[in-house]
Motif scaffolding. Sequence first.
Motif: not given
Length: 394
Positions: A110-115, A218-226, A245-251
């Motif tokens: 979602l963070s990649g899709i939204t940019g 677990v899920g949210i801390p894992l996302f934030v740390v990553t 390199t475009p970042v959003s597609p990579l994420i």
Amino acid sequence: MSGLSLPRPLPLSTVAAGFVTVLVGFTSSVAIIFQAAQAAGASPAQVSSWIAALGFAMGITCIGLSLRYRNPVVTAWSTPGAALLVTSLSGVPMEYAIGAFVFCGALMALSGITGWFERVMNHLPLPVAAAMMAGVLVHFGMNAFVAMKTNFAMVLAMFVAYLVLKRFWPRYCVILVLLLGIALAALQGQLHLNGLQLQIARPVWVTPAFSWQVLIGVGIPLFVVTMASQNVPGVAVMRAAGYNTPVSPLITWTGVTTLVLAPFGCFAVNLAAISAALCMGKDAHEDPSQRYLAAIFAGIFYLLAGLFGATVGALFTAFPKELVMAIAGIALFGTIANSLSTAMRDDNLREPAMITFLVTASGTSLFGIGSAFWGLVAGGLTIAILNGWRRTCV
């Protein structure tokens, strides 16, 4: 010219860069993956499945994204995320742990899709990015000499060989130094290969279950740390190496890959920082436009590691730690030097870059987020205050 065009002959240094990338990635943190899986109550088959899923995820994304953008895109599992799981998964049933992995992958996608993530990273000044990169890598460079404390003969021989080969045969110096180190380790009886059996891993599916307590704990801390400790420095390393390199597609794709392979144990795949630098320097290829081939070979070695699962993890740990420390540091000498040069070249950003470097190199971790993120925060704060003050005084 369309399609993949391999140079003829393909430089051995490019293959070596891919191998060293995987070697460093596995040996530095594979033990943490075992601990995280065991904290969730994983069986030996599930532990092997975790390694296989992570290996396939990294291999597919390294190869696919590097081919797509013709830039070196190196991915890795989230090491700070794995460390977080070691403590947070205790007592959590496996199916709920898998649900947290699925949730994390969805948030990344979602963070990649939204940019939004790319918009933030596009405001990162190059000298500050380079300073963060140097701060992340400097310990690897120093560890090449720290390793002399416990195996002086082998590491000194590798260092001297590096200097000689760098002078007369620079393209192949890293692979030859690695081969020398392996030979010396074998002569010293430090290659622990006895009883090692390669077995093909079998993926084990676990149907995810969801609990809001586990998703939040677990899920949210894992996302934030990553995102903060892995993807932020991963983008900074790419920018510092000169790749836009475009970042959003990579994420997006790392998030989707995590989402799809989560039921097999892929808890989080992200952009690599330290191992990525190995594929972005001169030792990977003289031509910057061809360095993506090193990332592709890293992906191939990751696929092999995934194919043989946990057994390959044992293979990589068979190398003595001094050998791994020495080759990682030696392979990064040039990258560290170039990063420091870029960080210090702008008079107006020299002090923010220095502060970024110092905070990053300090290893300070706050709220479970590593020093690379806080180095960038400190550098940005320094720019805001000093540049704002200068504009006021002019």
